[in-house]
Scaffold this active site. Sequence first.
Site, PDB file in Angstrom:
ATOM      1  N   HIS A  69      48.650  81.832   9.864  1.00 14.02           N
ATOM      2  CA  HIS A  69      49.722  81.959   8.873  1.00 14.02           C
ATOM      3  C   HIS A  69      51.060  81.614   9.488  1.00 14.02           C
ATOM      4  O   HIS A  69      51.303  81.877  10.665  1.00 14.02           O
ATOM      5  CB  HIS A  69      49.751  83.366   8.264  1.00 14.02           C
ATOM      6  CG  HIS A  69      49.947  84.498   9.235  1.00 14.02           C
ATOM      7  ND1 HIS A  69      51.192  84.958   9.593  1.00 14.02           N
ATOM      8  CD2 HIS A  69      49.062  85.267   9.923  1.00 14.02           C
ATOM      9  CE1 HIS A  69      51.064  85.980  10.441  1.00 14.02           C
ATOM     10  NE2 HIS A  69      49.780  86.183  10.673  1.00 14.02           N
ATOM     11  N   ASP A  71      53.941  82.593   7.812  1.00 14.76           N
ATOM     12  CA  ASP A  71      54.919  83.609   7.414  1.00 14.76           C
ATOM     13  C   ASP A  71      55.008  84.705   8.477  1.00 14.76           C
ATOM     14  O   ASP A  71      54.094  84.874   9.295  1.00 14.76           O
ATOM     15  CB  ASP A  71      54.570  84.213   6.040  1.00 14.76           C
ATOM     16  CG  ASP A  71      53.199  84.894   6.000  1.00 14.76           C
ATOM     17  OD1 ASP A  71      52.279  84.406   6.683  1.00 14.76           O
ATOM     18  OD2 ASP A  71      53.051  85.905   5.282  1.00 14.76           O
ATOM     19  N   ASP A 102      52.894  86.994  16.442  1.00 13.55           N
ATOM     20  CA  ASP A 102      52.166  87.076  15.158  1.00 13.55           C
ATOM     21  C   ASP A 102      52.780  86.124  14.159  1.00 13.55           C
ATOM     22  O   ASP A 102      53.664  86.516  13.422  1.00 13.55           O
ATOM     23  CB  ASP A 102      52.215  88.523  14.669  1.00 13.55           C
ATOM     24  CG  ASP A 102      51.354  88.757  13.454  1.00 13.55           C
ATOM     25  OD1 ASP A 102      50.599  87.851  13.065  1.00 13.55           O
ATOM     26  OD2 ASP A 102      51.446  89.846  12.875  1.00 13.55           O
ATOM     27  N   GLU A 136      50.142  85.910   4.547  1.00 10.22           N
ATOM     28  CA  GLU A 136      49.248  86.832   5.226  1.00 10.22           C
ATOM     29  C   GLU A 136      49.916  88.187   5.365  1.00 10.22           C
ATOM     30  O   GLU A 136      49.280  89.227   5.276  1.00 10.22           O
ATOM     31  CB  GLU A 136      48.856  86.295   6.607  1.00 10.22           C
ATOM     32  CG  GLU A 136      47.575  86.895   7.172  1.00 10.22           C
ATOM     33  CD  GLU A 136      47.781  88.223   7.891  1.00 10.22           C
ATOM     34  OE1 GLU A 136      46.816  88.984   8.046  1.00 10.22           O
ATOM     35  OE2 GLU A 136      48.921  88.523   8.294  1.00 10.22           O
ATOM     36  N   GLU A 137      51.230  88.178   5.589  1.00  6.14           N
ATOM     37  CA  GLU A 137      51.969  89.427   5.815  1.00  6.14           C
ATOM     38  C   GLU A 137      52.388  90.076   4.499  1.00  6.14           C
ATOM     39  O   GLU A 137      52.844  91.206   4.491  1.00  6.14           O
ATOM     40  CB  GLU A 137      53.218  89.163   6.673  1.00  6.14           C
ATOM     41  CG  GLU A 137      52.934  88.504   8.023  1.00  6.14           C
ATOM     42  CD  GLU A 137      52.244  89.441   9.008  1.00  6.14           C
ATOM     43  OE1 GLU A 137      51.840  90.548   8.600  1.00  6.14           O
ATOM     44  OE2 GLU A 137      52.103  89.051  10.174  1.00  6.14           O
ATOM     45  N   GLU A 165      44.920  85.358  14.998  1.00  6.27           N
ATOM     46  CA  GLU A 165      45.638  86.643  15.050  1.00  6.27           C
ATOM     47  C   GLU A 165      45.735  87.140  16.488  1.00  6.27           C
ATOM     48  O   GLU A 165      44.823  86.936  17.290  1.00  6.27           O
ATOM     49  CB  GLU A 165      44.921  87.693  14.195  1.00  6.27           C
ATOM     50  CG  GLU A 165      45.074  87.508  12.703  1.00  6.27           C
ATOM     51  CD  GLU A 165      46.509  87.653  12.202  1.00  6.27           C
ATOM     52  OE1 GLU A 165      47.341  88.250  12.917  1.00  6.27           O
ATOM     53  OE2 GLU A 165      46.796  87.143  11.121  1.00  6.27           O
ATOM     54  N   HIS A 351      55.343  92.739  14.843  1.00  5.50           N
ATOM     55  CA  HIS A 351      56.090  93.429  13.781  1.00  5.50           C
ATOM     56  C   HIS A 351      57.257  94.253  14.332  1.00  5.50           C
ATOM     57  O   HIS A 351      57.926  94.967  13.578  1.00  5.50           O
ATOM     58  CB  HIS A 351      55.184  94.325  12.918  1.00  5.50           C
ATOM     59  CG  HIS A 351      54.139  93.569  12.151  1.00  5.50           C
ATOM     60  ND1 HIS A 351      53.574  94.026  10.989  1.00  5.50           N
ATOM     61  CD2 HIS A 351      53.558  92.357  12.375  1.00  5.50           C
ATOM     62  CE1 HIS A 351      52.685  93.152  10.538  1.00  5.50           C
ATOM     63  NE2 HIS A 351      52.665  92.118  11.376  1.00  5.50           N
TER      64      HIS A 351
HETATM   65 ZN   LIG Z   1      49.267  87.902  11.759  1.00  3.19          ZN
END
Ligand SMILES: [Zn+2]
Length: 382
Positions: A69, A71, A102, A136-137, A165, A351
């Site tokens: 992903h 995003d 990520d 995805e997020e 991931e 994150h």
């Molecule tokens: Zn991810």
Amino acid sequence: MNSATLDLISDLISRDSVTPRDGGCQEVLIKRLEAIGFDCERMPFGEVTNLWATRQGKAGGPVLAFAGHTDVVPPGPLEQWRFPPFQPTQADGLLYGRGAADMKTSVAAFTVAAEEFVNAHPDFSGTLALLITSDEEGPSVNGTCKVVEALRARGTAIDYCIVGEPTSVGELGDMIKNGRRGTLSGRLSVRGVQGHVAYPHLARNPIHEALPALAELVAMRFDEGNAYYLPTTLQISNTHAGTGAGNVIPGLLVVDFNLRFSTESTVDQLKQRIGALFDRHAIDYTIEWTLGGMPFLTAPGALSEALSRAIFKETGVKTELSTSGGTSDGRFIATLCRQVIEFGPPNATIHKIDEHVALRFIEPLKNIYRDTIEELLPDATA
Ligand SMILES: [Zn+2]
């Protein structure tokens, strides 16, 4: 440090792509992939940007896909970041920026791995594919899930899929995920009768009525897990009752809980056991269930073995297979593809403020992806 992978990661990080935005990342990938013969299909759904890219080799081989992903999650308070989150910055052997772990590093690494592979092995057999989403997020409704449905509808098969991931723990390659637990949420509503705390005989307190049942709920043992899965767990995440006033017995209690479940329990069994518990306590309740994802498992096989060998070759690390951690888009792909494995850089800062990836992991990660492609899509023999 100087490398094509690092340059591409930096380009991607510099594009603000807070979910569901893609920030132009996929167009950068498309330009590079088309240059090496990929057929790039843009598959937007709603405000989500998706890409399905395929490079056909000689007929007869398997389809190997990389999934990822573009995003990222929001950066949070900018003033707390050591460097601006969308300005990739190298310091102390680390590359800082939102998405560094990520998962823009993985996306760049498997894109460059594809370039190196196609250039070195123009006569490979099989198909190399990329499935990229910008959702995805976020709610994960218009992303991988929809692309997988479209592929299924047209009969496209995928034999092997590597999701980029971040799965490593301390060292690159120390853990890969060969499955994930399922996720099932419940919203319990217990109804009472609102009243004055001084006149409890005229009211019914749903908190008091639910507490013994809730104590049993959190002590429940659902299964013991198995060789691949930890035991099923339940956590209460939110509770709400009360008007805010100290002299009112509330009329309603709402409790949210979530189960992360192994393949030793089915969704029906879990619902039934929890329902039976509340029935036994004779309270006035309802439970609203939401199935977030079924567990999936890739038994050790060609994909996990190729990846494990590549990891060992490039890093000397003997990798561990695990199904721990949260859910990912792997759960959607697993409905179309029997062998799905997730592998990427360490996930300690994902994150978070000051998300970063160690520079020393970047080239080995790209090499591991490339070695794995080389093993699964061998040169066609004349
Ligand atoms: Zn991810």
